[in-house]
Every structure is written in C-alpha cells, then in structure tokens.
Scaffold this active site. Structure first.
Site, short mmCIF file in Angstrom:
data_model
loop_
_atom_site.label_atom_id
_atom_site.label_comp_id
_atom_site.label_asym_id
_atom_site.label_seq_id
_atom_site.Cartn_x
_atom_site.Cartn_y
_atom_site.Cartn_z
CG ASP A 10 -1.77 1.21 1.34
OD1 ASP A 10 -2.46 1.52 0.35
OD2 ASP A 10 -1.77 1.90 2.39
CB SER A 11 0.14 4.77 -0.60
OG SER A 11 -1.06 4.79 0.14
CE1 TYR A 42 2.59 5.21 -3.61
CE2 TYR A 42 1.22 3.34 -4.15
CZ TYR A 42 2.45 3.85 -3.84
OH TYR A 42 3.54 3.00 -3.77
N GLY A 43 -3.02 8.86 -3.65
CA GLY A 43 -4.31 9.29 -4.19
C GLY A 43 -4.33 10.67 -4.82
CB CYS A 73 -3.20 0.85 -2.42
SG CYS A 73 -3.24 2.61 -2.82
CG ASN A 74 -9.61 1.19 -3.36
OD1 ASN A 74 -10.56 0.68 -3.93
ND2 ASN A 74 -9.35 0.97 -2.08
CB THR A 75 -4.58 5.18 -5.59
OG1 THR A 75 -5.53 5.81 -4.71
CG2 THR A 75 -4.10 6.18 -6.60
CD GLU A 155 -2.75 8.70 6.91
OE1 GLU A 155 -1.95 9.57 7.25
OE2 GLU A 155 -2.60 7.97 5.92
CB CYS A 187 -10.31 5.05 -0.21
SG CYS A 187 -8.86 5.68 0.66
CB THR A 188 -6.94 1.16 2.04
OG1 THR A 188 -6.20 2.37 1.82
CG2 THR A 188 -6.69 0.19 0.93
CG HIS A 189 -6.88 5.81 4.72
ND1 HIS A 189 -6.07 5.24 3.79
CD2 HIS A 189 -6.07 6.49 5.58
CE1 HIS A 189 -4.81 5.58 4.05
NE2 HIS A 189 -4.79 6.33 5.12
N1 DGL Z 1 -4.42 3.62 0.01
C1 DGL Z 1 -5.03 4.66 -0.78
C2 DGL Z 1 -6.22 4.10 -1.54
O1 DGL Z 1 -6.82 3.14 -1.18
C3 DGL Z 1 -5.43 5.85 0.07
C4 DGL Z 1 -4.27 6.63 0.62
C5 DGL Z 1 -3.42 7.29 -0.44
O2 DGL Z 1 -3.92 8.22 -1.12
O3 DGL Z 1 -2.29 6.91 -0.60
O4 DGL Z 1 -6.56 4.66 -2.56
#
Ligand code: DGL
Length: 271
Positions: A10-11, A42-43, A73-75, A155, A187-189
C-alpha cells in the site's frame, strides 16, 4: 501447499485494513506488508507515477519470494492492475489480488435497485477504474465522488465531531441524491469511518468495503490454487516494512491493524 509469505503493499497505513481482514480470515498465513510511506499519499498523484511506484514495491516483494501479491490500495490497483497480472502472474507465477474488482463484484451482487455509489481518492475516481470494472453489468446507475479528506480524518483518528460530519455530508450529498442502495468504500482508509459514513447515508444503504472484499479473494485464490501455508510450520510472525520513517508509521499502524504490529523495518526502493 505453498508456505511462502503473502506480500501486501500500500502507499502507507491504509492497506493494513486489508492485512487485518486477511489475518482474520487466514491466521495461519505469513504476511509481509510494505507501506510506501516515502511516497504517500498515492491518491493525489498522477496515475502513471503511482504505477511506477507500485511496480517498484512489487518488484521488491517478488524478489523476496512471495507467493501472492495483494495490491491493498485502490489507487495502486487502478494504476497497475493489467500490468501486474502480466508481469507477476503470467511471467512469474505469483498470484495477484487487487481491491477494485472484488469490491465491484460484491457491489453488483449487493444492489437491489441497480444504483451504486462509489467514493475514493481523486486518482481512483478520475481513473474510472470502478466504472470499467462494473461496465459489463447491465442496468447499473453509478455515481462516484472523491473523498480525499477522509484519508486525513482516518489517519488522525477523527471519526466523530462536527468537522468530519460536515465533510461527510458534503461528499456524500450527490450520492444520497442519486438514491443509491449500495456504497463502495473505494479507499483503504474508509473502513475506519464507517460510523460517520453510515450515519450520513442512512442504515438502508449497504456499505461495501474494498478491504473486506479483497480479503475474500485472497482466501478463495489460496484455497483454489492449493497455496495455503503448511500449519506444521507453527504460528507465523507478520513482517512490516516502510520506505519512509518507521517511527511515524508505528502509532498509526496500531490504529489500523491492532496490537499485532511488531517491529517495523525499512525497505529501500529505487523510485
Ligand atoms: N491507500 C489509498 C487508496 O486506497 C489511500 C491513501 C493514499 O492516497 O495513498 O486509494
């Protein structure tokens, strides 16, 4: 059987919601987690750059002999999915699981009205990856909206209060107006904010977590491909790596994953 670790990337900390779901379903599996914190988030980055970053981390994991790569990570999933399948699955025999297609499939199965909402980072929404993943399903109406500040709230551990409620109302308004019955947390968060999201959307709207959906895919693929770890090897100890500052990661990681976060080490990447 295959007792090599599962590599999860993940990011940063968000992918720990996927790691949590995988560890709950498969406590006998060895996890090797990498958060690319040197390049997080990453987003907000261009998708081509995210692709480079994610491939770099995946190359490091592949070098360590993982049996599966979980793009948590979705992005990153939006950025690398097709390339990752070719590079690791076809060329190296490493199974690849990402978060977008499992969540899209689950949303398509969950909706009764055919109206689905999607929230994610700017990069995920702009990439149209969820729209592509759902394109083959007839009769769907999809509305998507970026919800970038949710990452900061998750976060910071802010899940209640006027500020997060106001932002949630603003982001979710167009999705509520579209009268969806299913909302993808793309999004993972966002699983950390299900309280406020569900409160604003109302209890009749089903939330689909991309983290939970991906963990189902990890389980299914390991069983179907006969790649489960040998239980005779005893309880696995998960390993955690970051590309940035380990000290900043530790407290956040405990919030996202729980007490199982042990020692956190540094991993060098090229980008
Ligand atoms: N992990 C990213 C996602 O699921 C969210 C955090 C990021 O922007 O890096 O898209």
């Amino acid at each position: 059987m295959d007792s090599a670790p599962i590599g999860i990337l993940d990011s940063g900390v968000g992918g720990l919601t996927v790691a949590r779901a995988v560890m709950d379903k498969l406590p006998g599996e060895q996890i090797l987690y990498v958060g690319d914190t040197a390049h997080s988030p990453y987003g907000t980055k261009p998708i081509a750059y995210v692709r480079e970053l994610a491939m770099d981390v995946m190359d490091r994991l592949a070098e360590r002999g993982v049996k599966m790569l979980v793009i948590a990570c979705n992005t990153a999933s939006a950025a690398v999915l097709r390339d990752a399948r070719e590079r690791y699955e076809v060329d190296a025999g490493i199974s690849v699981v990402e978060v977008i297609q499992p969540a899209a499939r689950r949303a398509a199965r969950t909706t009764k009205t055919g109206r689905i909402g999607i929230i994610g980072t700017e990069a995920t929404v702009t990439s149209g990856a969820y729209l592509d993943a759902l394109a083959a399903v007839p009769g769907l109406e999809i509305v998507q909206h970026a919800a970038p500040k949710f990452v900061e709230f998750a976060e910071a551990g802010i899940t209640t209060g006027d500020e997060v409620l106001e932002v949630a109302r603003e982001y979710l308004q167009p999705i509520k107006e579209a009268d969806v019955d299913t909302l993808v947390l793309g999004c993972t968060h966002y699983p950390l904010l299900t309280g406020v999201i569900s409160y604003v959307m109302g209890e009749d709207v089903q939330l689909v977590s991309s983290s939970e959906s991906a963990a189902h895919d990890v389980y299914r693929r390991l069983v179907e491909e006969d790649k489960l770890r040998d239980p005779a090897l005893g309880e696995p100890v998960p390993e955690f790596y970051v590309t940035g500052d380990e000290r900043r990661f530790a407290p956040l990681a405990k919030r996202f994953l729980g007490p199982q976060v042990g020692e956190i080490s540094r991993m060098e990447v090229h980008s």
